[in-house]
Scaffold this motif. Structure first.
Motif, mmCIF file in Angstrom:
data_model
loop_
_atom_site.group_PDB
_atom_site.id
_atom_site.type_symbol
_atom_site.label_atom_id
_atom_site.label_comp_id
_atom_site.label_asym_id
_atom_site.label_seq_id
_atom_site.Cartn_x
_atom_site.Cartn_y
_atom_site.Cartn_z
ATOM 1 N N ASN A 1 12.817 -24.408 146.021
ATOM 2 C CA ASN A 1 13.014 -24.172 144.991
ATOM 3 C C ASN A 1 12.161 -22.843 144.189
ATOM 4 O OD1 ASN A 1 13.904 -24.267 142.112
ATOM 5 N ND2 ASN A 1 12.874 -26.455 141.638
ATOM 6 N N ASN A 2 12.671 -21.627 144.434
ATOM 7 C CA ASN A 2 12.149 -20.528 143.891
ATOM 8 C C ASN A 2 12.359 -20.238 142.596
ATOM 9 O OD1 ASN A 2 10.315 -20.087 146.177
ATOM 10 N ND2 ASN A 2 11.988 -19.181 147.449
ATOM 11 N N GLU A 3 12.939 -20.795 142.142
ATOM 12 C CA GLU A 3 13.675 -20.293 140.463
ATOM 13 C C GLU A 3 13.050 -21.085 139.473
ATOM 14 O OE1 GLU A 3 17.921 -19.826 140.302
ATOM 15 O OE2 GLU A 3 17.950 -19.459 142.356
ATOM 16 N N LEU A 4 13.069 -20.610 138.073
ATOM 17 C CA LEU A 4 12.676 -21.375 137.110
ATOM 18 C C LEU A 4 13.792 -21.452 135.901
ATOM 19 C CD1 LEU A 4 10.439 -22.681 135.458
ATOM 20 C CD2 LEU A 4 9.745 -20.742 134.386
ATOM 21 N N LEU A 5 14.234 -20.190 135.693
ATOM 22 C CA LEU A 5 15.170 -20.086 134.419
ATOM 23 C C LEU A 5 15.647 -18.781 134.373
ATOM 24 C CD1 LEU A 5 13.766 -19.053 131.845
ATOM 25 C CD2 LEU A 5 13.267 -21.638 131.344
ATOM 26 N N ASN A 6 16.500 -18.323 133.839
ATOM 27 C CA ASN A 6 16.944 -16.754 133.590
ATOM 28 C C ASN A 6 16.940 -16.718 131.986
ATOM 29 O OD1 ASN A 6 18.194 -14.558 132.890
ATOM 30 N ND2 ASN A 6 19.487 -14.806 134.780
ATOM 31 N N VAL A 7 15.905 -16.014 131.580
ATOM 32 C CA VAL A 7 15.881 -16.055 129.974
ATOM 33 C C VAL A 7 17.162 -15.472 129.335
ATOM 34 C CG1 VAL A 7 14.638 -14.596 128.208
ATOM 35 C CG2 VAL A 7 13.522 -15.593 130.222
ATOM 36 N N ASP A 8 17.794 -14.559 130.114
ATOM 37 C CA ASP A 8 18.968 -14.063 129.348
ATOM 38 C C ASP A 8 20.312 -15.086 129.358
ATOM 39 O OD1 ASP A 8 17.940 -11.586 129.230
ATOM 40 O OD2 ASP A 8 18.434 -10.908 131.187
ATOM 41 N N GLU A 9 20.007 -16.324 130.124
ATOM 42 C CA GLU A 9 21.046 -17.037 130.117
ATOM 43 C C GLU A 9 20.792 -18.371 129.172
ATOM 44 O OE1 GLU A 9 21.988 -18.032 134.307
ATOM 45 O OE2 GLU A 9 22.533 -16.031 134.618
ATOM 46 N N LEU A 10 19.516 -18.279 128.606
ATOM 47 C CA LEU A 10 19.132 -19.492 127.631
ATOM 48 C C LEU A 10 20.196 -19.766 126.449
ATOM 49 C CD1 LEU A 10 15.484 -18.838 127.363
ATOM 50 C CD2 LEU A 10 16.559 -20.563 128.613
ATOM 51 N N GLN A 11 20.356 -20.931 126.359
ATOM 52 C CA GLN A 11 21.374 -21.288 125.303
ATOM 53 C C GLN A 11 20.697 -21.815 124.136
ATOM 54 O OE1 GLN A 11 25.106 -23.383 126.440
ATOM 55 N NE2 GLN A 11 24.140 -23.169 128.675
ATOM 56 N N PHE A 12 20.838 -20.836 122.796
ATOM 57 C CA PHE A 12 20.206 -21.692 121.533
ATOM 58 C C PHE A 12 21.059 -22.268 120.870
ATOM 59 C CE2 PHE A 12 17.936 -17.675 123.070
ATOM 60 C CZ PHE A 12 16.700 -18.150 123.341
ATOM 61 N N VAL A 13 20.939 -23.672 120.996
ATOM 62 C CA VAL A 13 22.183 -24.366 120.575
ATOM 63 C C VAL A 13 21.864 -25.061 119.092
ATOM 64 C CG1 VAL A 13 22.952 -24.985 123.031
ATOM 65 C CG2 VAL A 13 21.259 -26.440 121.805
ATOM 66 N N THR A 14 21.022 -24.846 118.420
ATOM 67 C CA THR A 14 20.585 -25.478 117.361
ATOM 68 C C THR A 14 20.752 -24.662 116.202
ATOM 69 O OG1 THR A 14 18.214 -25.680 117.782
ATOM 70 C CG2 THR A 14 19.443 -27.560 118.067
ATOM 71 N N ASP A 15 20.609 -25.183 115.088
ATOM 72 C CA ASP A 15 20.596 -24.250 113.811
ATOM 73 C C ASP A 15 19.228 -23.590 113.556
ATOM 74 O OD1 ASP A 15 23.032 -25.206 112.866
ATOM 75 O OD2 ASP A 15 22.319 -26.992 111.693
ATOM 76 N N LYS A 16 18.035 -24.294 113.904
ATOM 77 C CA LYS A 16 16.866 -23.596 114.203
ATOM 78 C C LYS A 16 16.555 -23.085 115.385
ATOM 79 C CE LYS A 16 11.775 -24.900 113.453
ATOM 80 N NZ LYS A 16 11.550 -24.308 115.004
ATOM 81 N N LYS A 17 16.164 -21.824 115.392
ATOM 82 C CA LYS A 17 16.111 -21.104 116.709
ATOM 83 C C LYS A 17 14.488 -21.180 116.954
ATOM 84 C CE LYS A 17 20.316 -20.230 116.518
ATOM 85 N NZ LYS A 17 21.057 -21.456 117.064
ATOM 86 N N PRO A 18 13.926 -21.237 118.167
ATOM 87 C CA PRO A 18 12.487 -20.976 118.138
ATOM 88 C C PRO A 18 11.966 -19.727 117.938
ATOM 89 C CG PRO A 18 13.743 -20.837 120.518
ATOM 90 C CD PRO A 18 14.833 -21.078 119.427
ATOM 91 N N THR A 19 10.737 -19.657 117.531
ATOM 92 C CA THR A 19 9.870 -18.621 117.202
ATOM 93 C C THR A 19 9.535 -17.863 118.620
ATOM 94 O OG1 THR A 19 7.976 -19.410 117.222
ATOM 95 C CG2 THR A 19 9.070 -19.460 115.081
ATOM 96 N N LYS A 20 9.092 -16.535 118.642
ATOM 97 C CA LYS A 20 8.675 -16.044 119.827
ATOM 98 C C LYS A 20 7.619 -16.823 120.345
ATOM 99 C CE LYS A 20 6.445 -11.800 121.581
ATOM 100 N NZ LYS A 20 6.098 -10.432 121.066
ATOM 101 N N GLU A 21 6.715 -17.151 119.629
ATOM 102 C CA GLU A 21 5.431 -18.224 120.181
ATOM 103 C C GLU A 21 6.141 -19.434 120.762
ATOM 104 O OE1 GLU A 21 5.541 -16.921 117.221
ATOM 105 O OE2 GLU A 21 4.220 -14.808 117.635
ATOM 106 N N GLU A 22 6.704 -20.170 120.220
ATOM 107 C CA GLU A 22 7.492 -21.273 120.583
ATOM 108 C C GLU A 22 8.254 -21.190 122.051
ATOM 109 O OE1 GLU A 22 8.545 -24.096 116.742
ATOM 110 O OE2 GLU A 22 9.874 -22.416 117.316
ATOM 111 N N LEU A 23 9.152 -19.968 122.047
ATOM 112 C CA LEU A 23 9.731 -19.762 123.261
ATOM 113 C C LEU A 23 8.849 -19.567 124.480
ATOM 114 C CD1 LEU A 23 12.540 -19.376 124.552
ATOM 115 C CD2 LEU A 23 12.486 -16.902 124.084
ATOM 116 N N GLU A 24 7.886 -18.730 124.077
ATOM 117 C CA GLU A 24 6.642 -18.704 125.647
ATOM 118 C C GLU A 24 6.181 -20.056 125.626
ATOM 119 O OE1 GLU A 24 3.864 -16.129 123.795
ATOM 120 O OE2 GLU A 24 4.993 -14.399 124.305
ATOM 121 N N SER A 25 5.894 -20.814 124.874
ATOM 122 C CA SER A 25 5.262 -22.443 125.227
ATOM 123 C C SER A 25 6.564 -23.084 125.584
ATOM 124 C CB SER A 25 4.924 -22.935 123.921
ATOM 125 O OG SER A 25 3.864 -22.367 123.198
ATOM 126 N N LEU A 26 7.668 -22.881 125.486
ATOM 127 C CA LEU A 26 8.741 -23.572 126.137
ATOM 128 C C LEU A 26 8.774 -23.123 127.719
ATOM 129 C CD1 LEU A 26 11.539 -23.530 123.361
ATOM 130 C CD2 LEU A 26 10.279 -25.407 124.243
#
Length: 514
Positions: free
Chosen positions: A380-405
């Motif tokens: 399992n050499n993968e984590l995620l693809n940032v370009d394929e993330l789906q922001f599915v809620t009304d509230k979007k994560p801040t830059k700091e929250e996304l880094e923490s996620l």
């Protein structure tokens, strides 16, 4: 009685002494090429193999022992009158002992940047053939493949004037282990060169023993540690122990898990692992701050655990580590002062691993033994693809929250499933590992984080099909959640996030770890 011995070795360790002992009791010695020269130079009377076969070595030495006068002498059963009659009629003399080790194929391919032609020329043909022939006829032929066995054979000859059938059988068994290992190395090397079939129809694997262990996972279980053949860059099998007690079965398993997680990070990072699960993880501008944040993440669980760092351990960091009891510290290097501090404790295991952050190469297998079989998958050499993330809620994560996620996803990827991780900044705050359902894992992580959960983010290794985890997160003050998504019931958790003002991100990448 042993009357004739055939000796042909690449590794000449101890061979002159053995040949002298055999010669002193009247054994006729036959040899080939470089071995013949080494024995002759030592003053030992040796017969060249060509004088036995009546045929010269040819094809640049590729053919020298593949001859009936060699194999007839090895395979003739002394108890079979017809066999003995035939070899007499054919002018073949029995060979009673074979001492062979093979062309250095492993040493050749491990040099690095070896051309295929050189590797091929170091595939032994005659050696394995003679070994197998002699081992098949073990009742009549003593066959030695390991220099470590020379003295045992000499001692038995001196005391009994012969070698027992029990010893012959043991040596023959060792031969087939050796040739199997040798052939498996060749098969893997060529399979990797072909590079087409990821999972072959038959899979041959070979490993070499690193150490016998006092016991396994539990004291009543026997255990041993084997390593794969190769560079093993950045792997626990390549670590150098600088201090402390011998590594145990559980130590190696836990350290392997710590290294797997550590490889997710490029910045200065420290990972604390207990019972194969992360209990504290942090990244910072330097390794001291990363360690302090790791300790703060879970000062209780880190006690008796493993500390892995991807930068040199300095004096200041070592002083902090030494304030608590840990089983293992593993890092790429240590300052002289740090090493003096850590080694003040007799039992702490201090390991150095060069290239500690090296990623595992493509084609690395992840294997799990089950009764009667073997599960094999790609690593399992993968984590995620940032370009394929789906922001599915009304509230979007801040830059700091996304880094923490993303940080939290790295941790939860290496947490036993079902797993939940809470994080803030680049510090884990609570880990809920190995639960039968996600809400239990979430409650464990939230309870441990306590007041720190407020303003933190949550990561899950599996999807959130129902609102229960979201409700628990909202009650704790968590502001953002990341999970794979993909359930037909995803909308329920999305609606719950919108209700409580939580940002939800779907990664599309599940990370079960069982």
């Amino acid at each position: 009685m042993i009357k004739r011995a055939l000796i042909s070795v690449s590794d000449k360790t101890g061979i002159v002494d053995l040949a002298k002992e055999l010669s002193s009791i009247g054994v006729e010695i036959i040899s080939t090429g470089g071995t013949h020269k080494a024995l002759s130079d030592a003053g030992i009377n040796v017969i060249n193999i060509s004088d036995v076969t009546g045929f010269p070595e040819c094809l640049d030495g590729r053919v020298k022992t593949l001859h009936p006068k060699v194999h007839g002498g090895l395979l003739a059963m002394r108890s079979n009158p017809e066999h003995m009659k035939q070899i007499k009629e054919l002018g073949i003399d029995p060979i009673d002992m074979v001492i062979i080790n093979l062309y250095p194929f492993k040493q050749t391919i491990l040099k690095g940047h070896v051309e295929l032609e050189e590797a091929i020329e170091n595939i032994d043909i005659g050696g394995p053939t003679m070994l197998r022939a002699a081992a098949k006829n073990y009742q009549d032929v003593v066959v030695i493949v390991d220099p470590q066995d020379y003295q045992m054979v000499i001692d038995e000859l001196k005391s009994s004037k012969e070698i027992s059938v029990k010893t012959k059988f043991k040596l023959a068994s060792k031969v087939f282990e050796h040739t199997s290992h040798y052939d498996t190395l060749i098969a893997k090397y060529l399979r990797d060169k072909v590079g087409e079939e990821e999972f072959p129809q038959t899979l041959s694997l070979t490993f070499e023993k690193v150490q016998d262990m006092r016991y396994g996972e539990n004291p009543h279980q026997k255990a041993v540690f084997y390593k794969e053949i190769g560079a093993n860059i950045g792997c626990i099998s390549s670590a150098k122990q600088l201090h402390g007690k011998e590594m145990s079965y559980n130590n190696i398993n836990d350290a392997n898990g710590a290294l797997d997680l550590l490889k997710e990070f490029d910045e200065p990072s420290v990972v604390a692992v207990k019972h194969a699960n992360p209990c504290g993880v942090a990244s910072a501008d330097n390794i001291y701050d990363a360690y302090v944040k790791t300790y703060e993440a879970d000062p209780v669980s880190i006690f008796g655990g493993i500390i892995a760092a991807n930068r040199e351990i300095d004096e200041k960091t070592a002083q902090e580590i030494n304030k608590i009891f840990v089983e293992i510290v593993i890092a790429p290097s240590y300052t002289e002062e740090a090493l003096k501090i850590l080694t003040q404790k007799k039992n702490i295991r201090v390991l150095q691993l060069d290239n500690i952050s090296a990623k595992l190469p493509a084609g690395t297998y992840d294997m799990k033994k089950v009764a009667g079989g073997l599960l094999v998958q790609s690593y399992n050499n993968e984590l995620l693809n940032v370009d394929e993330l789906q922001f599915v809620t009304d509230k979007k994560p801040t830059k700091e929250e996304l880094e923490s996620l993303i940080f939290a996803m790295k941790v939860v990827k290496h947490t036993k499933s079902n797993g939940i991780t809470l994080a803030k900044g680049k510090q884990s705050l609570g880990v809920g590992p190995g639960q039968t359902n996600r809400i239990m894992a979430a409650k464990i992580a939230i309870e441990y984080a306590g007041e720190r959960a407020k303003g933190a983010v949550m990561a899950s290794d599996a999807f959130f099909p129902f609102p229960d985890c979201v409700e628990a997160a909202a009650a704790a003050g968590i502001t953002a959640i990341i999970h794979p998504g993909g359930s037909v019931n995803d909308q329920q958790s999305i609606d719950a996030c919108n209700k409580y003002g939580i940002a939800m991100v779907m990664s599309g990448k599940r990370h079960f770890k069982h």
